[in-house]
Design a protein around this motif. Structure first.
Motif, mmCIF file in Angstrom:
data_model
loop_
_atom_site.group_PDB
_atom_site.id
_atom_site.type_symbol
_atom_site.label_atom_id
_atom_site.label_comp_id
_atom_site.label_asym_id
_atom_site.label_seq_id
_atom_site.Cartn_x
_atom_site.Cartn_y
_atom_site.Cartn_z
ATOM 1 N N GLY A 108 0.815 -1.217 0.000
ATOM 2 C CA GLY A 108 0.000 0.000 0.000
ATOM 3 C C GLY A 108 0.841 1.256 0.000
ATOM 4 N N PHE A 113 -3.040 1.370 -3.010
ATOM 5 C CA PHE A 113 -4.033 0.453 -2.451
ATOM 6 C C PHE A 113 -4.487 -0.624 -3.432
ATOM 7 N N GLU A 117 -4.775 -4.435 -2.536
ATOM 8 C CA GLU A 117 -5.995 -5.216 -2.767
ATOM 9 C C GLU A 117 -5.679 -6.521 -3.495
ATOM 10 N N LEU A 137 -7.447 -2.090 5.413
ATOM 11 C CA LEU A 137 -8.198 -0.902 5.835
ATOM 12 C C LEU A 137 -7.268 0.290 5.990
ATOM 13 N N CYS A 139 -4.495 0.821 4.485
ATOM 14 C CA CYS A 139 -4.082 1.284 3.143
ATOM 15 C C CYS A 139 -5.134 2.224 2.554
ATOM 16 N N TYR A 140 -6.398 1.856 2.693
ATOM 17 C CA TYR A 140 -7.476 2.703 2.180
ATOM 18 C C TYR A 140 -7.497 4.054 2.899
ATOM 19 N N GLN A 143 -4.742 6.476 1.878
ATOM 20 C CA GLN A 143 -4.948 7.109 0.574
ATOM 21 C C GLN A 143 -6.319 7.775 0.464
ATOM 22 N N GLN A 145 -9.389 6.865 0.793
ATOM 23 C CA GLN A 145 -10.438 6.199 0.044
ATOM 24 C C GLN A 145 -11.626 5.965 0.983
ATOM 25 N N LYS A 148 -14.206 2.915 0.134
ATOM 26 C CA LYS A 148 -13.555 1.615 0.337
ATOM 27 C C LYS A 148 -13.271 1.370 1.822
ATOM 28 N N SER A 149 -12.888 2.422 2.544
ATOM 29 C CA SER A 149 -12.611 2.286 3.978
ATOM 30 C C SER A 149 -13.865 1.877 4.733
ATOM 31 N N GLN A 152 -14.846 -1.659 3.917
ATOM 32 C CA GLN A 152 -13.953 -2.606 4.602
ATOM 33 C C GLN A 152 -14.325 -2.721 6.077
#
Length: 494
Positions: A108, A113, A117, A137, A139-140, A143, A145, A148-149, A152
């Motif tokens: 990540g 990310f 993934e 999580l 990583c999201y 960045q 996100q 996506k967070s 997750q």
């Protein structure tokens, strides 16, 4: 002092920055001693690993794990990933979910990310646990996100993996990073409803969310709650965050009270903590406390790193305490620490800003005489001040020093207003040699232009020289004659 400096760029669990000395006192040749000095920019460690094996040396998995850990701490993520991938590729050990989580986090950080993934999707079901889900999580979150967070987080809840403060802290960090500070308190509330106990970092993020919204009552309410929790051990960082918001609000007495509490919680050998308190007292304009804490830090930490000197010098120049700053510079020079131009440059920049350009130039000259690196920007800034004071000759001297360094520092460009004024001055009264020398230096950093040719034309005409070749060169460089050019050429017949 910016409150976000009390957290890392993306807040981490402990909110502290570790201190590293980069010193290897062991003379024995080890794999760690080979990799550690490689630096962080583009140097491959795989060749060192392969060479180590080729020479008949054994590689212990525990040593590689220690190297990965150390590289991550130093933010040398590309190299840490390289070691981790090499370890996995060689099959030297079966990766546990913990190792997979580390590698996922590195993917990540280094590749984004989407790569994380992809790595996660290829894991076996038994390796997809709280650690690897949490790493993805993170990583999201890093960045920013949001969708996506949150997706997750929902998956982790359904799988029973959202049972620790770490998971909710990540989401609070997400909202902090995207500026949705009002959402942080909602996550804190949800955390408690789900019977997950907030930790120090949870409270600190929440305190920060109130502070950035200037809701000091809310901040104080959360602080009081935190202090009342039996499982929480209060830390210096939390009180420093609180003090920072009081300083911003102009509540000096409350700020000092919070700073005293912060100091009481400080580990005697925590240089990072001392640095934060020194900076905060400097923001209050309190020279006595800045000097007192510096003395305590030196006694407690025994050895102090360049970051400590940077903090102290920034604090002193903020207070315009140049005499004290020069004393600290001498301490640094005799400390044995590696040379870092950023340290003397703190004083040089402040001298320049305060119009003490001669002192700034003197410092730069002394460094160059000692063979120490300086930067074109620092010389260029001093040149600008000299020009503004009408001292064009001295501005030229400093600009020439800047240009002599500019080849090494390719990102720097000279101030157009300064060089234009110097060219005008040289054209009106400088020798042909001086003008040619300056133009030659300029051409190493910027394309030749009409102003340079005009200075050359003026100098040659004043000296009675022919300018036909200069005009041909000007034409070859696709620079047309303008009205000023014609006025200069008219000087020949006058």
């Amino acid at each position: 002092m910016n409150s976000t400096k009390l957290f890392s760029k993306y807040p981490t669990q402990n909110g502290l920055i570790s201190r590293f000395y980069y010193t290897n006192r062991v003379n024995k040749d080890t794999l760690y001693s080979r990799i550690s000095p490689l630096g962080s920019h583009g140097k491959s460690v795989e060749a060192e690993l392969e060479d180590w094996l080729k020479n008949g040396n054994k590689i212990r998995v525990s040593e590689l794990q220690r190297i990965i850990h150390d590289l991550r701490k130093r933010k040398r993520f590309t190299q840490a990933l390289e070691v981790s991938e090499w370890l996995n590729k060689k099959g030297l050990c079966a990766f546990s979910p913990t190792e997979h989580a580390v590698q996922l986090d590195l993917f990540g950080k280094v590749r984004g990310f989407l790569s994380a993934e992809s790595y996660f999707d290829k894991l076996n079901d038994q390796d997809k646990n709280e650690k690897t889900y949490g790493a993805l999580l993170n990583c999201y979150v890093r960045q920013r996100q949001k969708d996506k967070s949150l997706s997750q987080l929902q998956k982790m809840k359904e799988l029973g993996f959202a049972s620790s403060a770490l998971t909710y802290n990540d989401i609070m960090c997400l909202y902090t990073n995207i500026g949705k500070h009002e959402k942080v308190t909602n996550i804190m509330r949800e955390m408690k409803e789900n019977k997950v106990s907030p930790d120090n970092f949870s409270y600190r993020i929440c305190i920060n969310s109130y502070g950035v919204r200037s809701d000091l009552e809310g901040m104080e309410r959360i602080l009081t709650e935190m202090e009342s929790q039996p499982h929480i051990k209060m830390d210096w960082n939390t009180y420093a965050v609180v003090a920072n918001f009081y300083i911003k609000a102009g509540l000096t007495e409350k700020a000092i009270d919070a700073l005293k509490k912060s100091e009481q919680k400080l580990d005697n050998k925590d240089g990072t903590g001392y640095n934060h308190l020194i900076s905060l007292y400097a923001s209050l304009g309190n020279k006595a406390e800045v000097l007192r804490l510096w003395g305590l830090e030196k006694d407690a930490c025994k050895r102090y790193i360049n970051k400590d000197f940077i903090t102290m010098l920034q604090s002193l120049v903020k207070l315009d305490e140049f005499e004290e700053a020069e004393k600290v510079l001498k301490e640094w020079e005799s400390s044995g620490n590696c040379y870092d131009f950023r340290i003397p440059n703190i004083v040089i920049v402040r001298y320049t800003e305060k119009g003490l350009h001669e002192k700034a130039e003197s410092m730069l000259e002394n460094l160059m005489k000692k063979g120490k690196a300086t930067t074109p920007k620092s010389w260029g800034d001093v040149a600008t001040v000299y020009l503004d004071k009408g001292q064009v000759k001295k501005a030229l001297r400093c600009m020439k020093a800047a240009l002599s360094l500019a080849v090494e520092k390719k990102g720097w460009k000279p101030n157009l207003r300064v060089i234009t004024s110097i060219l005008d001055w040289l054209g009106d009264g400088g020798s042909i040699h001086d003008v040619e020398d300056f133009v030659t230096s300029l051409r190493r950093t910027i394309p030749i232009d009409r102003k340079m040719y005009h200075a050359l034309l003026k100098a040659n005409i004043r000296d009675g020289k022919r300018v036909d070749k200069l005009l041909d060169l000007m034409k070859a460089d696709k620079i047309d004659e303008d009205e000023e050019t014609k006025t200069i050429l008219a000087m020949k017949s006058s």
